[in-house]
Design an enzyme around this catalytic site. Structure first.
Site, PDB file in Angstrom:
ATOM      1  N   GLU A 241      -9.416  60.737  48.875  1.00  0.00           N
ATOM      2  CA  GLU A 241     -10.441  60.575  49.920  1.00  0.00           C
ATOM      3  C   GLU A 241     -11.457  61.704  49.833  1.00  0.00           C
ATOM      4  O   GLU A 241     -12.644  61.499  50.038  1.00  0.00           O
ATOM      5  CB  GLU A 241      -9.771  60.481  51.301  1.00  0.00           C
ATOM      6  N   GLU A 242     -10.980  62.916  49.541  1.00  0.00           N
ATOM      7  CA  GLU A 242     -11.904  64.051  49.398  1.00  0.00           C
ATOM      8  C   GLU A 242     -12.941  63.747  48.310  1.00  0.00           C
ATOM      9  O   GLU A 242     -14.140  63.992  48.487  1.00  0.00           O
ATOM     10  CB  GLU A 242     -11.108  65.319  49.027  1.00  0.00           C
ATOM     11  N   ARG A 243     -12.493  63.200  47.200  1.00  0.00           N
ATOM     12  CA  ARG A 243     -13.412  62.967  46.068  1.00  0.00           C
ATOM     13  C   ARG A 243     -14.353  61.801  46.334  1.00  0.00           C
ATOM     14  O   ARG A 243     -15.532  61.863  45.983  1.00  0.00           O
ATOM     15  CB  ARG A 243     -12.591  62.801  44.779  1.00  0.00           C
ATOM     16  N   GLY A 246     -16.895  63.205  48.797  1.00  0.00           N
ATOM     17  CA  GLY A 246     -17.863  64.083  48.124  1.00  0.00           C
ATOM     18  C   GLY A 246     -18.875  63.278  47.335  1.00  0.00           C
ATOM     19  O   GLY A 246     -20.079  63.555  47.352  1.00  0.00           O
TER      20      GLY A 246
END
Ligand SMILES: Cc1cc2nc3c(=O)[nH]c(=O)nc-3n(C[C@H](O)[C@H](O)[C@H](O)COP(=O)(O)OP(=O)(O)OC[C@H]3O[C@@H](n4cnc5c(N)ncnc54)[C@H](O)[C@@H]3O)c2cc1C
Length: 387
Positions: A241-243, A246
């Protein structure tokens, strides 16, 4: 990706929030080197923007990740990356594992206030000795009665100066490095937690980034997210989810810089004609727009697959890699056509140039993304055994 009326409404809500609560202040916050996270997060929380895909039982909207993607994409209309990054830490980096694997007690205590915007949270994985090699972290948590006693330090922690708690990756054993790690929530007011001085950065100026030190920090073992030894696996899932966040966060920013550059090049004349009439410039704008649309398609496909339950490690890594590189290319190419104006602090291309540089480094550098893609392609060489 088929957007529903709910997606479109969410987009409008984010856009109004950005126009009203963020953009009028961005220049000042960038200059101050900080923004009032509690104040901004409370406003975002009231609009439901901090729990779009989080369980309703803890104050979230219970929608699928495509709705969170729309929020992250539209936050890209912020004038600068600092506030979207801090909001992304709250929604897509520090809380996905807690929402998925935390006990109800833990989610009531830490997730619900994060969704409401009553608190600010951080994700604490990287250490001074290295951020790329997550398995090599050194911070330890030793059991003592019903507590963990934590020693070590973290580096580069976004929002650390204002955070109320940190989702922290620690070693809880001496076993194999992928099976000895645990995610633990550490409230920042706990005795023994020291937040170091803010780091003076090239970009993302309004976001505070600090080292954090833990000296005999005692937290109850019930602050553990999921099972002991499962932290590395959970962090790898949380990274997806972070990637995606981003990557998608770059799209509207790139759209905006291209639009602003086209507008400027229509107004600005050299050698008796508008700059935009030079083929090298209008072709370049068309090329960049094509690249942005290709990236948008890749991200939408990754998110659709993710919502459908697929493992999107490959697509998310590709999206992050491509977004980091393209954001650098777009800001650099556009900056050029503003001439001297492009080299001034408040110019939109200059701001994008400063802030977007981080994406190829943070949350897994480009080379780490390439390593993951190679591994999944079956072409990453194995570690050579010592003779
Ligand atoms: C502004 C900012 C905010 C951040 N926020 C957070 C946060 O909130 N929480 C958090 O935990 N971390 C955060 N980070 C840390 C970030 O994730 C790390 O900086 C990143 O993972 C790289 O780690 P490192 O800086 O230790 O670089 P290193 O691991 O030392 O790597 C240095 C460089 O070497 C190259 N490299 C590394 N390994 C390889 C390889 N195997 N092959 C080829 N090249 C390689 C890459 O180009 C890399 O950039 C933040 C960083 C910054 C700058």
């Amino acid at each position: 990706m088929k957007f529903t009326e709910e997606h479109l409404q969410l987009r409008r809500t984010v856009r109004e929030f950005v126009d009203k609560e963020i953009n009028p202040h961005m220049e000042k916050w960038d200059r101050d080197g900080a923004f009032p996270a509690h104040d901004v997060f409370k406003k975002a929380g009231k609009l439901g923007l901090l729990g779009v895909n989080k369980p309703e039982a803890f104050g979230g909207m219970g929608l699928d990740y495509s709705y969170q993607m729309v929020v992250s994409e539209e936050l890209g209309t912020c004038h600068g990356g600092s506030v979207p990054m801090a909001l992304g830490v709250q929604t897509d980096m520090a809380t996905p594992a807690l929402a998925r694997w935390g006990t109800d007690e833990l989610r009531r205590e830490f997730l619900a206030p994060a969704i409401a915007g009553d608190i600010v949270c951080s994700i604490a994985v990287s250490e001074a000795s290295g951020g790329s090699d997550v398995a090599a972290i050194k911070t330890t948590a030793r059991k003592d009665g019903s507590d963990y006693v934590i020693n070590g330090s973290k580096m580069w922690i976004t929002s650390a100066a204002q955070a109320d708690w940190m989702c922290t990756l620690v070693n809880t054993g001496d076993g194999p490095v992928h099976a000895n790690k645990t995610l633990v929530i550490i409230p920042t007011k706990t005795k023994g937690v020291t937040i170091g001085p803010k780091i003076d950065k090239l970009g993302m100026r309004a976001s505070d980034t600090c080292p954090v030190f833990f000296e005999d920090v005692r937290v109850p073992q019930k602050n553990r997210i999921g099972g002991e030894g499962m932290g590395f696996m959970m962090q790898m899932v949380q990274f997806q989810e972070e990637r995606l966040c981003g990557a998608v966060g770059t799209l509207r920013g790139m759209d905006g810089v291209i639009d602003a550059t086209i507008a400027y090049c229509k107004e600005r004349h050299t050698f008796g004609q508008p700059l935009i009439d030079n083929q090298v410039i209008h072709f370049r704008m068309a090329e960049l727009r094509t690249e942005v649309e290709s990236l948008r398609s890749l991200i939408y496909r990754a998110v659709e697959d993710y919502v459908g339950g697929a493992d999107v490690t490959m697509l998310a890594s590709m999206a992050k890699l491509k977004a980091g590189r393209l954001a650098r290319e777009v800001s650099d190419a556009c900056l050029q056509y503003w001439g001297g104006m492009g080299f001034t602090w408040e110019n939109p291309a200059a701001r994008s140039y400063r802030d977007s540089r981080l994406l190829s480094i943070g949350g897994g550098a480009d080379e780490i993304m390439l390593g993951i893609i190679c591994k999944l392609m079956g072409i990453l060489p194995g570690k050579k055994k010592k003779a």
